[in-house]
Motif scaffolding. Sequence first.
Motif, PDB file in Angstrom:
ATOM      1  N   GLU A   1     -68.940  -0.034 -60.444  1.00  0.00           N
ATOM      2  CA  GLU A   1     -68.762   0.749 -59.209  1.00  0.00           C
ATOM      3  C   GLU A   1     -68.959  -0.173 -58.015  1.00  0.00           C
TER       4      GLU A   1
ATOM      5  N   ALA B   1     -67.127   4.191 -61.419  1.00  0.00           N
ATOM      6  CA  ALA B   1     -67.933   5.209 -62.115  1.00  0.00           C
ATOM      7  C   ALA B   1     -68.481   6.275 -61.162  1.00  0.00           C
TER       8      ALA B   1
ATOM      9  N   PRO C   1     -70.221  10.787 -63.745  1.00  0.00           N
ATOM     10  CA  PRO C   1     -69.771  11.866 -64.639  1.00  0.00           C
ATOM     11  C   PRO C   1     -68.891  11.382 -65.795  1.00  0.00           C
TER      12      PRO C   1
ATOM     13  N   ASN D   1     -69.146   1.004 -54.781  1.00  0.00           N
ATOM     14  CA  ASN D   1     -69.860   1.664 -53.686  1.00  0.00           C
ATOM     15  C   ASN D   1     -71.368   1.512 -53.918  1.00  0.00           C
TER      16      ASN D   1
ATOM     17  N   LYS E   1     -61.561  18.749 -65.127  1.00  0.00           N
ATOM     18  CA  LYS E   1     -61.261  17.304 -65.149  1.00  0.00           C
ATOM     19  C   LYS E   1     -62.125  16.555 -66.164  1.00  0.00           C
TER      20      LYS E   1
ATOM     21  N   GLU F   1     -54.516   6.318 -54.345  1.00  0.00           N
ATOM     22  CA  GLU F   1     -55.858   5.730 -54.173  1.00  0.00           C
ATOM     23  C   GLU F   1     -55.889   4.333 -54.804  1.00  0.00           C
TER      24      GLU F   1
ATOM     25  N   LEU G   1     -67.175   6.574 -50.501  1.00  0.00           N
ATOM     26  CA  LEU G   1     -67.268   8.044 -50.487  1.00  0.00           C
ATOM     27  C   LEU G   1     -68.716   8.450 -50.270  1.00  0.00           C
TER      28      LEU G   1
HETATM   29  C1  LIG Z   1     -62.155   9.162 -57.130  1.00  0.00           C
HETATM   30  S1  LIG Z   1     -63.701   8.435 -57.314  1.00  0.00           S
HETATM   31  C2  LIG Z   1     -64.154   8.926 -58.933  1.00  0.00           C
HETATM   32  C3  LIG Z   1     -65.608   8.782 -59.196  1.00  0.00           C
HETATM   33  C4  LIG Z   1     -66.060   9.261 -60.552  1.00  0.00           C
HETATM   34  N1  LIG Z   1     -65.442   8.504 -61.618  1.00  0.00           N
HETATM   35  C5  LIG Z   1     -65.805  10.743 -60.732  1.00  0.00           C
HETATM   36  O1  LIG Z   1     -64.908  11.067 -61.505  1.00  0.00           O
HETATM   37  O2  LIG Z   1     -66.487  11.549 -60.115  1.00  0.00           O
HETATM   38  C6  LIG Z   1     -63.279   6.757 -57.515  1.00  0.00           C
HETATM   39  C7  LIG Z   1     -64.474   5.841 -57.556  1.00  0.00           C
HETATM   40  O3  LIG Z   1     -64.007   4.537 -57.815  1.00  0.00           O
HETATM   41  C8  LIG Z   1     -64.668   3.604 -56.970  1.00  0.00           C
HETATM   42  N2  LIG Z   1     -63.753   2.482 -56.816  1.00  0.00           N
HETATM   43  C9  LIG Z   1     -62.543   2.517 -56.239  1.00  0.00           C
HETATM   44  N3  LIG Z   1     -61.976   1.303 -56.313  1.00  0.00           N
HETATM   45  C10 LIG Z   1     -62.839   0.496 -56.958  1.00  0.00           C
HETATM   46  C11 LIG Z   1     -62.815  -0.856 -57.318  1.00  0.00           C
HETATM   47  N4  LIG Z   1     -61.778  -1.661 -57.011  1.00  0.00           N
HETATM   48  N5  LIG Z   1     -63.859  -1.340 -57.983  1.00  0.00           N
HETATM   49  C12 LIG Z   1     -64.915  -0.568 -58.292  1.00  0.00           C
HETATM   50  N6  LIG Z   1     -64.994   0.727 -57.953  1.00  0.00           N
HETATM   51  C13 LIG Z   1     -63.974   1.252 -57.306  1.00  0.00           C
HETATM   52  C14 LIG Z   1     -64.938   4.385 -55.713  1.00  0.00           C
HETATM   53  O4  LIG Z   1     -66.007   3.835 -54.972  1.00  0.00           O
HETATM   54  C15 LIG Z   1     -65.265   5.761 -56.279  1.00  0.00           C
HETATM   55  O5  LIG Z   1     -66.629   5.864 -56.568  1.00  0.00           O
END
Ligand SMILES: C[S@@+](CC[C@H](N)C(=O)[O-])C[C@H]1O[C@@H](n2cnc3c(N)ncnc32)[C@H](O)[C@@H]1O
Length: 633
Positions: free
Chosen positions: A386, A360, A364, A388, A318, A438, A304
Amino acid sequence: MADNQGRRFSCGIDFFHVPDLRVAVTSATEAGFDFVCTPISHPRCKREFIEGPARNRGGLFAVPDALLSGQEWSSSIVGKISPWILPDSVDEATRYNSEKALNQELSYASHLSLPAITVQLNGGSVARLASILNSYLNTSLGHQQVWIQVPLCATNNGNDAVRDTALEDPWGWWNTLRSMCSFHKRLGLVLEVTQALPTDVEIDRWFGEPIKCLSFPTSIFRTNKKGYPVLSRGHQEMAKRFFKLRIQSIVSGNCQDPTKGSNSYFQYLEHVHENQPPLDDYQKFVRGYGDYLQWPLQPLMDNLDSQTYEVFEKDPVKYARYEEAIYLALLDRIESNHNETYYGNGNNSIGFSVVMVLGAGRGPLVKATLRAGYSLQTKLTVYAIEKNPNAVITLQNLKAVEWGDQVTVVSTDMREWEPPCKADIIVSELLGSFGDNELSPECLDGAMKYLNEGGISIPSKYSSYLSPFSSSKLYNEVRDCREKDRHPLISFETPFVVHLHNVHIFSDPLECFSFSHPNSGSGSRSNDRYICLTYQSPSKDTVLTGFAGYFEAILYKNVTISTVPERHSEGMFSWFPIMFPLREPIYVKAESRIDVHFWRKSSASKVWYEWCVTNPYISGLHNPNGRSYTIGL
Ligand SMILES: C[S@@+](CC[C@H](N)C(=O)[O-])C[C@H]1O[C@@H](n2cnc3c(N)ncnc32)[C@H](O)[C@@H]1O
C-alpha cells in the motif's frame, strides 16, 4: 405524507377561475393540497393594447398582492399565464397584444415572487414565446421557475389524412422552446396526463427532461363501486414510473362528484404514490445521490481518507466476489500442483502460495485472502502492499493484533517495489467507475515483474462500456460546475461520477476499452486506446447530452463484478457510473446513427480521455491533450 420509498407526496390543485383567492387557498389547504395553481390575471380580463373595447379599460387586471402574505404567495401559489396569450399567432394584432399581455403577467408574477408560473403549449410554433421567456429568465432575479405545460399525447382531431407528426409531438414543442432558451435551468415541465396513454418509447424519453409535475385532469378518472375517483391500471403504472423522479402532482378540472370533494382525488393519488415496492438495500444507499456530480477519485495521485475506505468496506458484494475468486484461484493451484516454484521467502515453499494484495487500503482484500486460504486449509504467505502511509498504519495494526507473521505489510508504490519473492496470485482493486480510470493498467504493468510464470491476476480482465443518454438536469449540473477563474468549458471536458437519476439512457451499452492481466505483451503493449462506437437512436427524436460509462471485471474464471445496468452485480454499491458530458446537446432524429470516438491517451506523468461525436453532428473534440482533465500517474 411520505411513500414507502421516503418520498413525500406533494400535490397542488389547479383552478380555472378563482373568485376569492383567500377562500380558495384555505379550502385547498384543508383538502390536503400543498399549493394552488391560479390564473395570474382574471380569466375574463383579456387586455387589448392596440384597439378594441378593452383598450382603455381601467381597473385591476389581477388580484392585489395584499390579499395574501408574501410567504403565501412565494410558497403556495403557482401562477398561470392566460391561455389566450398567443405570441406566435399568425394574426399580427393577436401577436402584438399577446406579447404585451405576457410581459405584463410575467412582471406581476415576478412582483409577487411566485415560486413558479405555468405556460401552456398547444403546438410547435413557439419562437416568439421562447424569445420572451428567454429574456425573462435571463433578467428576472431569484429562483422563480417557468413550467411549460404540455399534454402527454397530442390529439390530431381524428383526421389521420392530415396527420402531421410534428404537430402531434409535444416533446418536439418543448424541445424547440427549451433549445431556444439554451436549456435554461429554471425551465421545467408540467406533463398533462391524457386519456390516451403514450407509448413506452415516448414515456422513456420524458425521463431525460426536467419534469416538475404531473397534472391529472379530473376527466381522466373513472369512478369505482363506491363512487370515488380512480385511474385505469395503465394510468396508475405510468404515474408510478414518473413518481420515481420525485415530482409533484396537480389535480385540475371540476370535481366529477361534488359530494366526494376534491380531496378524494388527492387521497387517491397519494395512495398510488405510496403504493410502491419498498426500497432494497442498494436503493436505500443511493437515495439522495441522484444526479449529484462527484469528481472521480484518484487513489494513485491522492491518498484516500479514512471515511472513503469505510464506505468501500461496507459493500456487501465486492469482497464476497473477490473472496470467491481468490478461493477458486487457490483451489486451481492446489489441484494443478503448481506450488513448488517459490524462492527466497524463508519458508519451505512446497505447499505454500504467495499472494500479494496490491493497493491493500485498510485490508479488506487481505482479510478475504486469509478467509479463502482458511476455507481451503492451505498455507499462505500474504504481502499487503500500500502506498498510502495513513492506510498503512491500519494494516500494521491489523498485522500486530490479528494477522501475525502470515502477512507482511509493505509501505510502497507497487511499481517501485523490489519483492523478496514472486507471487502466485496478485489481488488488486484499482478499478474506477470506468474500469481503467484509476490507472489499474499502469499500476499492474509495474507489478507484473513479480508475478510468477503462470501466476494469476485477480482481476484478470476488465472492460469499460458506454451508452448515450439525454439529461437536461445533468447538462445543467455540469454547466453549474463552472469554477471561478477557470475556463467555462472545463466542466464539459471532465468525466463525473454520478448516480444517474433524471436521465434517459437510449441505447444499450457498447464495450469500449479492455485490459487483461497478465498481459502477454506487458511492458510493450501500450495502454493507450482508441475506439469508434456506433449506436442506433430510438424510434423517437431525442437529444444527446452525454455518455454514461460502466465497467465489468472478470475477477477469476466465471466470477465477475459489473456495473453495466442489465448485468449489475446485485447490491454492489462501490461504484456509480461515470459520465462524459458534451459541450452542447445534440439533436438526434429518430432511428439515426450516432458515432462517437473515444481515446485513452497518456504521457510520462498522466493519463486522460478525449471524446468527440461525429454523427449526426460533429461536436468538436473534448479534452484535447488533457487540457481540462487528467489522471496523475
Ligand atoms: C480503490 S482503493 C482499494 C482499497 C482496498 N483494496 C479496498 O478494496 O478497500 C485502491 C488502493 O490502492 C492504493 N494504490 C493505488 N495505487 C497504488 C500503487 N501504485 N501502489 C500501491 N498502492 C496503490 C490506494 O492508495 C488505495 O488504498
